[in-house]
Design a protein around this motif. Structure first.
Motif, short mmCIF file in Angstrom:
data_model
loop_
_atom_site.label_atom_id
_atom_site.label_comp_id
_atom_site.label_asym_id
_atom_site.label_seq_id
_atom_site.Cartn_x
_atom_site.Cartn_y
_atom_site.Cartn_z
N ASP A 87 103.60 77.26 57.86
CA ASP A 87 102.41 77.16 57.02
C ASP A 87 101.64 78.47 57.13
O ASP A 87 100.94 78.73 58.12
N THR A 88 101.77 79.33 56.12
CA THR A 88 101.15 80.66 56.18
C THR A 88 99.62 80.58 56.12
O THR A 88 98.94 81.52 56.53
N ILE A 89 99.10 79.47 55.62
CA ILE A 89 97.63 79.29 55.58
C ILE A 89 97.08 79.16 57.00
O ILE A 89 96.06 79.76 57.34
N ILE A 90 97.77 78.38 57.83
CA ILE A 90 97.34 78.20 59.23
C ILE A 90 97.36 79.56 59.94
O ILE A 90 96.46 79.89 60.70
N TYR A 91 98.39 80.35 59.66
CA TYR A 91 98.53 81.69 60.23
C TYR A 91 97.32 82.55 59.84
O TYR A 91 96.70 83.19 60.69
N LEU A 92 96.98 82.54 58.54
CA LEU A 92 95.84 83.31 58.05
C LEU A 92 94.52 82.84 58.67
O LEU A 92 93.72 83.65 59.15
N GLU A 93 94.35 81.53 58.71
CA GLU A 93 93.12 80.95 59.28
C GLU A 93 92.96 81.34 60.75
O GLU A 93 91.85 81.68 61.19
N SER A 94 94.04 81.28 61.49
CA SER A 94 93.95 81.58 62.92
C SER A 94 93.54 83.04 63.15
O SER A 94 92.83 83.35 64.11
N TYR A 95 93.95 83.92 62.26
CA TYR A 95 93.53 85.33 62.35
C TYR A 95 92.05 85.49 62.07
O TYR A 95 91.36 86.28 62.72
N LEU A 96 91.55 84.76 61.07
CA LEU A 96 90.15 84.89 60.70
C LEU A 96 89.23 84.22 61.72
O LEU A 96 88.10 84.67 61.94
N GLU A 97 89.72 83.14 62.34
CA GLU A 97 88.89 82.40 63.31
C GLU A 97 88.85 83.08 64.68
O GLU A 97 87.86 82.98 65.41
N GLY A 98 89.92 83.77 65.05
CA GLY A 98 90.03 84.34 66.39
C GLY A 98 89.13 85.55 66.58
O GLY A 98 88.90 86.33 65.66
N SER A 99 88.63 85.72 67.78
CA SER A 99 87.76 86.88 68.08
C SER A 99 88.56 88.02 68.69
O SER A 99 88.02 89.09 68.94
N SER A 100 89.85 87.79 68.93
CA SER A 100 90.66 88.84 69.56
C SER A 100 91.93 89.14 68.77
O SER A 100 92.96 89.51 69.32
N THR A 101 91.87 88.94 67.46
CA THR A 101 93.08 89.13 66.63
C THR A 101 93.19 90.55 66.10
O THR A 101 94.23 90.94 65.56
N GLY A 102 92.12 91.32 66.19
CA GLY A 102 92.14 92.69 65.66
C GLY A 102 91.93 92.75 64.17
O GLY A 102 92.07 93.80 63.55
N VAL A 103 91.61 91.60 63.55
CA VAL A 103 91.35 91.57 62.10
C VAL A 103 89.86 91.36 61.88
O VAL A 103 89.29 90.35 62.28
N ASP A 104 89.23 92.36 61.24
CA ASP A 104 87.80 92.22 60.91
C ASP A 104 87.65 91.24 59.74
O ASP A 104 88.56 91.08 58.94
N LEU A 105 86.48 90.63 59.64
CA LEU A 105 86.21 89.76 58.50
C LEU A 105 86.33 90.60 57.23
O LEU A 105 85.66 91.63 57.10
#
Length: 419
Positions: A181-199
């Motif tokens: 489920d690529t949506i869960i993958y995307l969500e986990s990146y946006l929710e995490g504080s240590s993923t290296g992805v800025d909002l």
């Protein structure tokens, strides 16, 4: 013989040319869904100017209007000054396209190409949100200028920039990874504080990836992307440059998903007859440009406005849309029967509307098939990261006879190449 024919192009033109290599002839005439070369050989067009000729070649009514306008000394070049064709297009687009769909957008003329509309969309999203990052998807294609290229997936095209392409993050498109489920993958990146992805400022996507291999996102996936954008206050940009203007059956490709993007990019067939034109649709609250903050010398192509206004009459009723859907069903059924008939292709039918393709999972085979089809009188190209997809992009005005004839040529080409 063809070598002699193509000599001028080979000797004088840059090595960057591509279509003239795959279709080595000199085209002279075109009408509807047919082309003719200088030898008088006829070709069926399953390419439609890479999606810029949804209404076919040289539409009679558009042609007459353009000729009459030129003979009356109508203004051809006007930047963004007020002109009669510009006014008529704006009014017609509002009445025929936006109002019936309950869509509220400001219409921006960013410059005449697909990459212009994408660049303007990225700029306004960054300006409105004050953020820099834009999320795009695997196999995406959004254009050839630096901003558009930064959200494009193709490694060869990206390399052509010659500099690092920053401020973008690529995520897996719908069904890019089997059983994930690529949506869960995307969500986990946006929710995490240590993923290296800025909002991000925005998420940009094509509902059907054209150059990337005719990958069609499911409606529920698109709906969930919109929910994520709403939840995190991210702008949703739909790049409808190739999939829009009726290509998938509805005027906008995102209509069946019931979503309401913040920004929509349109070019290619918005110009009606193949003339350069692009528009960026922006929700009024995001239309925060200062005058001239994004501009371009050729953002006032009055001949394109004229043809574009005439093209919109196809959308006065639902008949045209229904017609596209009928042809699309026929195309899908025939493509599926070809895949079934020739298991050696290891084929898979993709896409929707009149934007479909057969993914051929045998290296180099799709290119061979398209090359053979050209010799037999069919213009058809490949798509996908390995040029593995035989891509159907006929003009939307094609009749069943033209579609059948083109598919017969394709099948004969498949038979020949496999033999």
């Amino acid at each position: 013989m063809n070598n002699e024919k193509m000599k001028t192009f080979e000797e004088l033109e840059s090595a960057v040319r591509s279509y003239s290599r795959g279709w080595p002839t000199v085209f002279e005439k075109a009408k509807g869904y047919r082309l003719w070369d200088t030898d008088g050989k006829e070709y069926i067009d399953f390419f439609a100017g890479a999606g810029a000729l949804n209404y076919g070649h040289n539409n009679d009514v558009m042609q007459d209007k353009l000729i009459e306008y030129i003979q009356d000394d109508g203004i051809l070049h006007s930047l963004d000054m007020g002109t009669t064709p510009r006014k008529k297009f704006l009014e017609k687009f509002q009445e025929t396209i936006l109002k019936p769909r309950n869509l509220d957008y400001k219409i921006m003329f960013p410059g005449p190409t697909g990459t212009n509309t994408v660049e303007s969309a990225l700029k306004i999203a960054r300006k409105v949100t004050g953020r820099e990052t834009v999320i795009s998807f695997t196999n995406a294609f959004h254009g050839m200028t630096i901003g558009s290229l930064s959200v494009t997936g193709n490694a060869t095209k990206r390399k052509g920039a010659g500099i690092p392409l920053n401020h973008s993050v690529s995520m897996p498109f719908d069904q890019f990874v089997d059983d994930q489920d690529t949506i869960i993958y995307l969500e986990s990146y946006l929710e995490g504080s240590s993923t290296g992805v800025d909002l991000p400022a925005a998420i940009i996507l094509e509902t059907v990836q054209g150059e990337g291999g005719i990958n069609a996102a499911r409606m529920e996936w698109l709906k969930r992307i919109e929910e994520i954008c709403n939840r995190f206050d991210i702008l949703l940009i739909i790049d409808d440059v190739q999939a829009g203007c009726g290509r998938t059956g509805t005027f906008f490709s995102f209509e069946p998903a019931g979503i309401n993007p913040d920004i929509v990019c349109l070019s290619k067939s918005i110009g009606g007859i193949g003339l350069p034109m692009a528009i960026t649709l922006i929700k009024p609250e995001h239309d925060q440009w200062t005058p001239g903050e994004h501009n371009g010398t050729f953002r006032g192509n009055n001949l394109a406005f004229l043809a574009a206004t005439e093209a919109l009459t196809y959308w006065d009723t639902d008949d045209f849309s229904e017609n596209i859907k009928e042809r699309a069903d026929f195309l899908k059924e025939t493509a599926e029967s070809i895949v079934e008939k020739y298991p050696e292709l290891n084929g898979e039918v993709r896409g929707r509307g009149l934007m479909q393709g057969i993914a051929v999972h045998v290296d180099g085979l799709a290119e061979e098939i398209c090359s053979e089809a050209f010799k037999r009188g069919l213009i058809i190209e490949t798509a996908g990261p390995k040029d593995e997809v035989v891509k159907f992009l006929p003009p939307l005005i094609i009749d069943e006879e033209g579609l059948s004839k083109g598919l017969e040529i394709l099948e004969a080409s498949i038979k020949h190449v496999l033999a």
